[in-house]
Write a protein that holds these residues in place. Sequence first.
Motif, mmCIF file in Angstrom:
data_model
loop_
_atom_site.group_PDB
_atom_site.id
_atom_site.type_symbol
_atom_site.label_atom_id
_atom_site.label_comp_id
_atom_site.label_asym_id
_atom_site.label_seq_id
_atom_site.Cartn_x
_atom_site.Cartn_y
_atom_site.Cartn_z
ATOM 1 N N GLU A 143 0.835 -1.214 0.000
ATOM 2 C CA GLU A 143 0.000 0.000 0.000
ATOM 3 C C GLU A 143 0.864 1.256 0.000
ATOM 4 O OE1 GLU A 143 -4.032 -1.611 2.269
ATOM 5 O OE2 GLU A 143 -2.299 -0.985 3.453
ATOM 6 N N GLN A 144 1.965 1.222 0.762
ATOM 7 C CA GLN A 144 2.868 2.374 0.780
ATOM 8 C C GLN A 144 3.492 2.600 -0.596
ATOM 9 O OE1 GLN A 144 5.422 3.139 4.327
ATOM 10 N NE2 GLN A 144 4.661 1.162 5.028
ATOM 11 N N GLN A 145 3.830 1.505 -1.295
ATOM 12 C CA GLN A 145 4.395 1.665 -2.638
ATOM 13 C C GLN A 145 3.337 2.207 -3.599
ATOM 14 O OE1 GLN A 145 6.930 2.512 -3.999
ATOM 15 N NE2 GLN A 145 8.189 0.752 -4.530
ATOM 16 N N ARG A 146 2.087 1.842 -3.400
ATOM 17 C CA ARG A 146 1.015 2.414 -4.231
ATOM 18 C C ARG A 146 0.876 3.908 -3.996
ATOM 19 N NH1 ARG A 146 -4.283 -1.450 -4.300
ATOM 20 N NH2 ARG A 146 -3.199 -3.429 -4.072
ATOM 21 N N VAL A 147 1.020 4.322 -2.745
ATOM 22 C CA VAL A 147 0.995 5.763 -2.437
ATOM 23 C C VAL A 147 2.154 6.459 -3.147
ATOM 24 C CG1 VAL A 147 1.142 7.521 -0.627
ATOM 25 C CG2 VAL A 147 -0.139 5.414 -0.203
ATOM 26 N N ALA A 148 3.324 5.826 -3.120
ATOM 27 C CA ALA A 148 4.502 6.400 -3.782
ATOM 28 C C ALA A 148 4.268 6.535 -5.296
ATOM 29 C CB ALA A 148 5.733 5.537 -3.507
ATOM 30 N N ILE A 149 3.609 5.540 -5.890
ATOM 31 C CA ILE A 149 3.287 5.601 -7.328
ATOM 32 C C ILE A 149 2.257 6.703 -7.576
ATOM 33 C CG2 ILE A 149 2.234 4.343 -9.253
ATOM 34 C CD1 ILE A 149 3.514 1.774 -8.003
ATOM 35 N N ALA A 150 1.245 6.781 -6.707
ATOM 36 C CA ALA A 150 0.231 7.836 -6.841
ATOM 37 C C ALA A 150 0.881 9.213 -6.731
ATOM 38 C CB ALA A 150 -0.845 7.668 -5.771
ATOM 39 N N ARG A 151 1.817 9.346 -5.807
ATOM 40 C CA ARG A 151 2.522 10.624 -5.625
ATOM 41 C C ARG A 151 3.277 11.003 -6.898
ATOM 42 N NH1 ARG A 151 6.986 10.407 -1.081
ATOM 43 N NH2 ARG A 151 7.779 8.913 -2.601
ATOM 44 N N ALA A 152 3.928 10.025 -7.513
ATOM 45 C CA ALA A 152 4.662 10.279 -8.753
ATOM 46 C C ALA A 152 3.709 10.626 -9.895
ATOM 47 C CB ALA A 152 5.499 9.058 -9.121
ATOM 48 N N LEU A 153 2.577 9.917 -9.983
ATOM 49 C CA LEU A 153 1.617 10.147 -11.073
ATOM 50 C C LEU A 153 0.883 11.476 -10.929
ATOM 51 C CD1 LEU A 153 0.020 6.603 -11.413
ATOM 52 C CD2 LEU A 153 1.456 7.756 -13.114
ATOM 53 N N ALA A 154 0.658 11.916 -9.688
ATOM 54 C CA ALA A 154 -0.097 13.151 -9.457
ATOM 55 C C ALA A 154 0.595 14.360 -10.072
ATOM 56 C CB ALA A 154 -0.307 13.365 -7.961
ATOM 57 N N LYS A 155 1.912 14.263 -10.243
ATOM 58 C CA LYS A 155 2.658 15.359 -10.880
ATOM 59 C C LYS A 155 2.376 15.428 -12.379
ATOM 60 C CE LYS A 155 7.051 15.547 -9.896
ATOM 61 N NZ LYS A 155 8.439 15.088 -9.624
ATOM 62 N N ASN A 156 1.718 14.391 -12.916
ATOM 63 C CA ASN A 156 1.455 14.300 -14.358
ATOM 64 C C ASN A 156 2.770 14.407 -15.155
ATOM 65 O OD1 ASN A 156 -0.094 13.968 -16.632
ATOM 66 N ND2 ASN A 156 -0.796 16.089 -16.710
ATOM 67 N N PRO A 157 3.746 13.560 -14.811
ATOM 68 C CA PRO A 157 5.079 13.704 -15.402
ATOM 69 C C PRO A 157 5.143 13.169 -16.830
ATOM 70 C CG PRO A 157 5.031 11.748 -14.037
ATOM 71 C CD PRO A 157 3.678 12.404 -13.903
ATOM 72 N N LYS A 158 6.207 13.553 -17.534
ATOM 73 C CA LYS A 158 6.421 13.033 -18.887
ATOM 74 C C LYS A 158 6.919 11.594 -18.843
ATOM 75 C CE LYS A 158 7.158 17.374 -21.292
ATOM 76 N NZ LYS A 158 8.032 18.170 -22.163
ATOM 77 N N ILE A 159 7.721 11.271 -17.821
ATOM 78 C CA ILE A 159 8.217 9.903 -17.663
ATOM 79 C C ILE A 159 8.113 9.486 -16.200
ATOM 80 C CG2 ILE A 159 9.821 9.698 -19.618
ATOM 81 C CD1 ILE A 159 12.078 10.576 -17.734
#
Length: 233
Positions: A143-159
């Motif tokens: 679940e913590q790793q999912r939060v980390a992925i959500a945090r990365a995706l929320a920035k709407n990054p290019k990569i």
Amino acid sequence: MSYVIFENVCKYYHMGDQTIAASDHVTFHIEQGEFCIIVGPSGAGKTTVLNILGGMDSCDEGLVLLDGREVSGMSEKELTDYRRHDVGFVFQFYNLVQNLTALENVELASEICKEPLDPAQVMESVELSERMNNFPAQLSGGEQQRVAIARALAKNPKILLCDEPTGALDYRTGKTILKLLQDCCRQMNKTVIIVTHNQALTPMADRVIRIHNGSVASIEENKEPLPVEQIEW
């Protein structure tokens, strides 16, 4: 032009009289929306490549481009903006802020970038809508790793750059996280790059870059990548 371009990229470290090439004329390209795996043994130079692409390290020679923009020529200030707006990072260890809730961790990332996604919607997309108000200590490793992925995706990054993202997880949880990353790539058209030592993961990638002793040993394209559910290791 390819989305990610590495052209003869070198990174040297000096130890006494010795010069060690962590990256030795590394050349490859990755297309937009690809799921790419960079694989190789420990110490092969995989993380060095990821850090250079992510703007956390600079190269001594060569050219690095993302979406037509030259990363290798950026100043420190430009690299800070690049890391903030264009790159999402997922590490082996989750690096969550312990005194913030899961949702607040994601909101924190969305507040520092130009065109963020809605944090609550991103939490829903990683199947954590029921856990938004929990603190990291109340969550499992997966679940913590999912939060980390959500945090990365929320920035709407290019990569999205992932360094051994399942390294701290058990087999079953690791597969769940890999499926989530593969789904992000397919459904959100995100360019996802995973660094791993696990050769068994390569059939799930569109592109496999094998690195050995700081150099690219081979590059393969999978015409029909497998869903992670069909992979065993």
